[in-house]
Design an enzyme around this catalytic site. Structure first.
Site, PDB file in Angstrom:
ATOM      1  N   LYS A  38       0.826  -1.207   0.000  1.00  0.00           N
ATOM      2  CA  LYS A  38       0.000   0.000   0.000  1.00  0.00           C
ATOM      3  C   LYS A  38       0.865   1.264   0.000  1.00  0.00           C
ATOM      4  O   LYS A  38       0.565   2.242   0.659  1.00  0.00           O
ATOM      5  CB  LYS A  38      -0.930  -0.013   1.208  1.00  0.00           C
ATOM      6  CG  LYS A  38      -1.861  -1.221   1.199  1.00  0.00           C
ATOM      7  CD  LYS A  38      -2.877  -1.168   2.304  1.00  0.00           C
ATOM      8  CE  LYS A  38      -3.761  -2.380   2.341  1.00  0.00           C
ATOM      9  NZ  LYS A  38      -4.277  -2.871   1.102  1.00  0.00           N
ATOM     10  N   CYS A  39       1.924   1.224  -0.773  1.00  0.00           N
ATOM     11  CA  CYS A  39       2.906   2.299  -0.823  1.00  0.00           C
ATOM     12  C   CYS A  39       2.871   2.955  -2.204  1.00  0.00           C
ATOM     13  O   CYS A  39       2.516   2.310  -3.193  1.00  0.00           O
ATOM     14  CB  CYS A  39       4.289   1.693  -0.550  1.00  0.00           C
ATOM     15  SG  CYS A  39       5.680   2.822  -0.687  1.00  0.00           S
ATOM     16  N   GLY A  40       3.263   4.203  -2.279  1.00  0.00           N
ATOM     17  CA  GLY A  40       3.364   4.867  -3.572  1.00  0.00           C
ATOM     18  C   GLY A  40       4.354   4.193  -4.507  1.00  0.00           C
ATOM     19  O   GLY A  40       4.268   4.333  -5.727  1.00  0.00           O
TER      20      GLY A  40
END
Length: 169
Positions: A38-40
């Site tokens: 759930k990271c950029g």
């Protein structure tokens, strides 16, 4: 245990819960990455899988280590992470059990690679998700890249390491 000198001194745990004897990777070039769903930077899974597809048969092994230490961006269980990676990115490279990469509970392999190749100004701490460590065929860390470095830009360094013959197997 005596002081570790190569990655072969460790046995991290796979997502399936089995120890991975790093000796099995002796003679291979290894890319170790701390990952999060759930990271950029999560779209880097595409680039990592592309490297796996291109170089696995030439001796590259990629190990993805999920980590929830940066903004809580990997909250899922190992099974949820595995399903996410396969469903959304078609990941076929080796995913490991979720670990801490910093702090008192940091995985011993991560402590070793950070000490062997500190970041800017000698900082050993991992700053964020998707830091990458390239390991030579003889188990030594040869390079380290920050999260912003796209996996595809690592191809020249990987190719240089793949072209080298193992020194002391």
């Amino acid at each position: 245990m005596a002081a570790a000198t190569t990655i072969y001194d460790f046995k991290p745990t796979t997502q399936a819960g089995q120890p991975l004897d790093m000796n099995e990777l002796r003679g291979k070039v290894v890319l170790i990455v701390n990952v999060a769903s759930k990271c950029g930077f999560t779209p880097q899974y595409d680039g990592l899988e592309a490297l796996h597809e291109k170089y696995a048969d030439q001796g590259l092994t990629i190990l993805g280590f999920p980590c929830n230490q940066f903004g809580g961006q990997e909250p899922g269980s190992d099974e949820e992470i595995q399903n996410f990676c396969r469903t959304n990115y078609g990941i076929k490279f080796q995913m490991m059990k979720k670990v801490d990469v910093n702090g008192a509970a940091a995985d011993p392999l991560w402590e070793h690679i950070k000490a062997e190749k500190p970041g800017l100004m000698g900082m050993k701490r991992i700053k964020w998700n998707y830091e990458k460590f390239l390991i030579s065929r003889d188990g030594k860390v040869v390079d380290r890249w920050a999260s912003v470095t796209k996996p595809e830009s690592l191809a020249p360094a990987i190719e240089r390491e793949l072209a080298k013959k193992p020194a002391n197997l």
